[in-house]
Design a protein around this motif. Structure first.
Motif, mmCIF file in Angstrom:
data_model
loop_
_atom_site.group_PDB
_atom_site.id
_atom_site.type_symbol
_atom_site.label_atom_id
_atom_site.label_comp_id
_atom_site.label_asym_id
_atom_site.label_seq_id
_atom_site.Cartn_x
_atom_site.Cartn_y
_atom_site.Cartn_z
ATOM 1 N N GLY A 376 18.614 -19.207 -3.720
ATOM 2 C CA GLY A 376 18.377 -18.918 -2.305
ATOM 3 C C GLY A 376 18.701 -20.079 -1.396
ATOM 4 O O GLY A 376 19.162 -19.886 -0.266
ATOM 5 N N LEU A 377 18.476 -21.317 -1.878
ATOM 6 C CA LEU A 377 18.752 -22.479 -1.028
ATOM 7 C C LEU A 377 20.233 -22.666 -0.771
ATOM 8 O O LEU A 377 20.616 -23.419 0.122
ATOM 9 N N ARG A 378 21.082 -22.008 -1.562
ATOM 10 C CA ARG A 378 22.530 -22.129 -1.348
ATOM 11 C C ARG A 378 23.089 -20.977 -0.519
ATOM 12 O O ARG A 378 24.264 -20.974 -0.185
ATOM 13 N N ASP A 379 22.235 -20.001 -0.200
ATOM 14 C CA ASP A 379 22.654 -18.854 0.626
ATOM 15 C C ASP A 379 22.374 -19.181 2.093
ATOM 16 O O ASP A 379 21.218 -19.376 2.475
ATOM 17 N N PRO A 380 23.400 -19.245 2.964
ATOM 18 C CA PRO A 380 23.184 -19.627 4.376
ATOM 19 C C PRO A 380 22.163 -18.737 5.089
ATOM 20 O O PRO A 380 21.344 -19.241 5.877
ATOM 21 N N ASP A 381 22.194 -17.436 4.853
ATOM 22 C CA ASP A 381 21.254 -16.544 5.536
ATOM 23 C C ASP A 381 19.817 -16.798 5.085
ATOM 24 O O ASP A 381 18.894 -16.857 5.908
ATOM 25 N N ARG A 383 18.679 -19.542 3.723
ATOM 26 C CA ARG A 383 18.293 -20.885 4.166
ATOM 27 C C ARG A 383 17.902 -20.892 5.646
ATOM 28 O O ARG A 383 16.959 -21.582 6.047
ATOM 29 N N PHE A 384 18.614 -20.105 6.446
ATOM 30 C CA PHE A 384 18.272 -20.006 7.876
ATOM 31 C C PHE A 384 16.861 -19.434 8.042
ATOM 32 O O PHE A 384 16.057 -19.935 8.842
ATOM 33 N N GLU A 385 16.518 -18.389 7.293
ATOM 34 C CA GLU A 385 15.194 -17.792 7.403
ATOM 35 C C GLU A 385 14.109 -18.742 6.905
ATOM 36 O O GLU A 385 13.018 -18.812 7.481
ATOM 37 N N ILE A 386 14.411 -19.485 5.829
ATOM 38 C CA ILE A 386 13.448 -20.477 5.323
ATOM 39 C C ILE A 386 13.181 -21.541 6.385
ATOM 40 O O ILE A 386 12.029 -21.883 6.677
ATOM 41 N N GLU A 387 14.266 -22.065 6.996
ATOM 42 C CA GLU A 387 14.088 -23.100 8.017
ATOM 43 C C GLU A 387 13.340 -22.558 9.231
ATOM 44 O O GLU A 387 12.490 -23.240 9.806
ATOM 45 N N SER A 388 13.640 -21.312 9.628
ATOM 46 C CA SER A 388 12.935 -20.712 10.765
ATOM 47 C C SER A 388 11.440 -20.601 10.481
ATOM 48 O O SER A 388 10.597 -20.902 11.338
ATOM 49 N N ALA A 389 11.102 -20.148 9.268
ATOM 50 C CA ALA A 389 9.694 -20.011 8.903
ATOM 51 C C ALA A 389 9.000 -21.374 8.886
ATOM 52 O O ALA A 389 7.875 -21.527 9.392
ATOM 53 N N LEU A 390 9.663 -22.387 8.323
ATOM 54 C CA LEU A 390 9.079 -23.729 8.280
ATOM 55 C C LEU A 390 8.961 -24.325 9.681
ATOM 56 O O LEU A 390 7.977 -25.008 10.000
ATOM 57 N N ARG A 391 9.951 -24.072 10.520
ATOM 58 C CA ARG A 391 9.887 -24.572 11.906
ATOM 59 C C ARG A 391 8.709 -23.941 12.642
ATOM 60 O O ARG A 391 8.003 -24.606 13.406
ATOM 61 N N ALA A 392 8.473 -22.654 12.416
ATOM 62 C CA ALA A 392 7.347 -21.982 13.055
ATOM 63 C C ALA A 392 6.023 -22.595 12.609
ATOM 64 O O ALA A 392 5.111 -22.815 13.421
ATOM 65 N N LEU A 393 5.900 -22.872 11.302
ATOM 66 C CA LEU A 393 4.680 -23.522 10.813
ATOM 67 C C LEU A 393 4.492 -24.883 11.485
ATOM 68 O O LEU A 393 3.376 -25.273 11.844
ATOM 69 N N HIS A 394 5.609 -25.608 11.647
ATOM 70 C CA HIS A 394 5.556 -26.925 12.279
ATOM 71 C C HIS A 394 5.126 -26.798 13.741
ATOM 72 O O HIS A 394 4.257 -27.556 14.213
ATOM 73 N N VAL A 395 5.704 -25.861 14.480
ATOM 74 C CA VAL A 395 5.357 -25.659 15.896
ATOM 75 C C VAL A 395 3.897 -25.251 16.029
ATOM 76 O O VAL A 395 3.175 -25.722 16.938
ATOM 77 N N LEU A 396 3.438 -24.369 15.158
ATOM 78 C CA LEU A 396 2.060 -23.878 15.210
ATOM 79 C C LEU A 396 1.070 -24.864 14.591
ATOM 80 O O LEU A 396 -0.146 -24.630 14.665
ATOM 81 N N ASN A 397 1.595 -25.938 13.966
ATOM 82 C CA ASN A 397 0.744 -26.917 13.296
ATOM 83 C C ASN A 397 -0.130 -26.250 12.244
ATOM 84 O O ASN A 397 -1.343 -26.490 12.137
ATOM 85 N N VAL A 398 0.509 -25.371 11.463
ATOM 86 C CA VAL A 398 -0.168 -24.628 10.403
ATOM 87 C C VAL A 398 0.411 -25.070 9.072
ATOM 88 O O VAL A 398 1.634 -25.215 8.937
ATOM 89 N N SER A 399 -0.413 -25.304 8.067
ATOM 90 C CA SER A 399 0.074 -25.734 6.765
ATOM 91 C C SER A 399 0.605 -24.549 5.981
ATOM 92 O O SER A 399 0.268 -23.399 6.245
ATOM 93 N N CYS A 400 1.404 -24.838 4.988
ATOM 94 C CA CYS A 400 2.045 -23.788 4.190
ATOM 95 C C CYS A 400 1.028 -22.993 3.383
ATOM 96 O O CYS A 400 1.260 -21.831 3.044
#
Length: 402
Positions: A376-381, A383-400
């Motif tokens: 999955g980390l080599r699939d651009p689509d 990877r984009f969804e993973i980064e979006s989800a992680l960015r949202a956690l970062h913005v919301l200051n919520v842990s994984c």
């Protein structure tokens, strides 16, 4: 007041220039303390001025300073003020008209100014040994000046007064512009002509959260449409919205959060308002900074990312599921490492710098992550969804692991 037929326009009843210069020279040093006394008396006696915030209090003081100095200038040079001073006095009344208030408080302030000014003239007369004729003439000038202030402010008020019917028409026009599905532009043009509103090509919507603390009818300008009484108060500003316009807009809404939506075509006004209200919600949730004015254009990525919380949760649940195989305490460290690695586009050293760890630590963690996430980390689509989800956690200051 400033035309030749004005009560202050000539030397009456005597008024040689030497005498005018002498009396003005006696009054001018009194101005600083006189202004202090006038502001104190006006704010102490009139409820409308007692409730003024700091910014409007500064404006009141400047107006008092201007008018007190204007009187002394007219004592010395009766024709010096000219039409510019007349325009200023008319503007005082016009502001009251635009704000939907009566002239009662303004004229009461003039009357208080007359009493305070007369007391000061009498005090200066006793201290400086002025003749009865000098004191009487100054009093005559003062009350003629106040009569003209009332007359000119009344003229301005009549020019600027906005009736309840006018406000209702403009409120209906705002809701017509925001209606979905959209109405015909011809209908909007017809009501705009009735309301005296120039239809703009672009606009930005402003959402407010002031509730019952909003002013009933603030002075917003003839190009602004507003509904401040509804459950979700808002305003429409013709675009583009400048920094200067935003600063002026803040003055009537002290203590209120304002969110300014994107500048869009008039037909897209509802979308601008939707983003502005989204910004207010994120401020209330602590996601966006708690500041008086939030400009959506400065937070597009956050607004877009958090526009649909339900869908975002689905993406996060799906794409971050591999973290579940790790112990709870380890998940957040690995999630932070993967986010930094994605932001650095796979550059281990840059990711280590972002995390303040050694590059070997990043490599070790990434081997664990790659084992868990697989191809999955080599699939651009993906990877984009993973980064979006992680960015949202970062913005919301919520842990994984939350």
């Amino acid at each position: 007041m400033y035309a030749e037929e004005s009560a202050l326009g000539g030397d009456r009843p005597f008024g040689g220039m030497a005498r005018r210069h002498r009396l003005a020279a006696m009054l001018r040093p009194e101005l600083p303390s006189l202004v202090d006394e006038l502001v104190r008396e006006i704010r102490g006696a009139l409820p409308d001025y007692q409730r003024l915030g700091r910014a409007h209090g500064v404006i009141l003081r400047r107006r008092v300073e201007y008018l007190a100095k204007l009187f002394v200038d007219l004592v010395e040079h009766p024709q010096s003020a000219g039409e510019a001073a007349g325009k200023t006095c008319r503007a005082l009344g016009r502001v009251e008209g635009h704000a939907g208030r009566t002239l009662d408080s303004l004229h009461a302030a003039f009357r208080i100014g007359g009493r305070v000014g007369w007391r000061r003239i009498a005090r200066v007369g006793r201290r400086r040994g002025l003749s009865t004729e000098d004191v009487s003439w100054l009093a005559d000038q003062l009350f003629a000046f106040l009569d003209e202030l009332c007359a000119r402010s009344t003229q301005g008020y009549r020019q600027g007064a906005v009736t309840d019917a006018d406000r209702d028409r403009r409120r209906r026009l705002l809701h017509l512009v925001l209606r979905r599905p959209s109405v015909s532009p011809f209908v909007i043009d017809e009501l705009a002509a009735t309301a005296g509103w120039v239809v703009p090509d672009q606009c930005a919507l402003v959402a407010l959260d002031g509730g019952r603390y909003l002013p009933r009818a603030p002075a917003l300008g003839p190009d602004v449409l507003a509904d401040l009484r509804g459950p979700v108060p808002c305003m429409l500003l013709p675009g583009p919205v400048t920094t200067e316009r935003i600063q002026r807009l803040c003055l009537p809404f002290r203590g209120t959060h304002l969110a300014i939506g994107p500048t869009v075509a008039l037909a897209e006004a509802a979308s601008s308002l939707r983003w502005a209200r989204q910004a207010l919600r994120l401020i209330a949730e602590g996601v966006l900074p708690d500041v008086p004015v939030t400009v959506c254009a400065e937070h597009y990525s956050t607004l877009w990312l958090l526009a649909d919380p339900g869908l975002l949760r689905q993406v996060a649940r799906r794409r971050l599921a591999p973290f579940a195989r790790f112990p709870v305490k380890q998940r957040s460290r690995l999630a932070d490492t993967l986010f930094a690695w994605l932001q650095a586009q796979g550059n281990v050293r840059e990711a280590a710098t972002r995390l303040s760890v050694h590059p070997r630590t990043v490599r070790y963690r990434m081997r664990q992550i790659e084992t868990a996430f697989g191809a999955g980390l080599r699939d651009p689509d993906v990877r984009f969804e993973i980064e979006s989800a992680l960015r949202a956690l970062h913005v919301l200051n919520v842990s994984c692991d939350a």
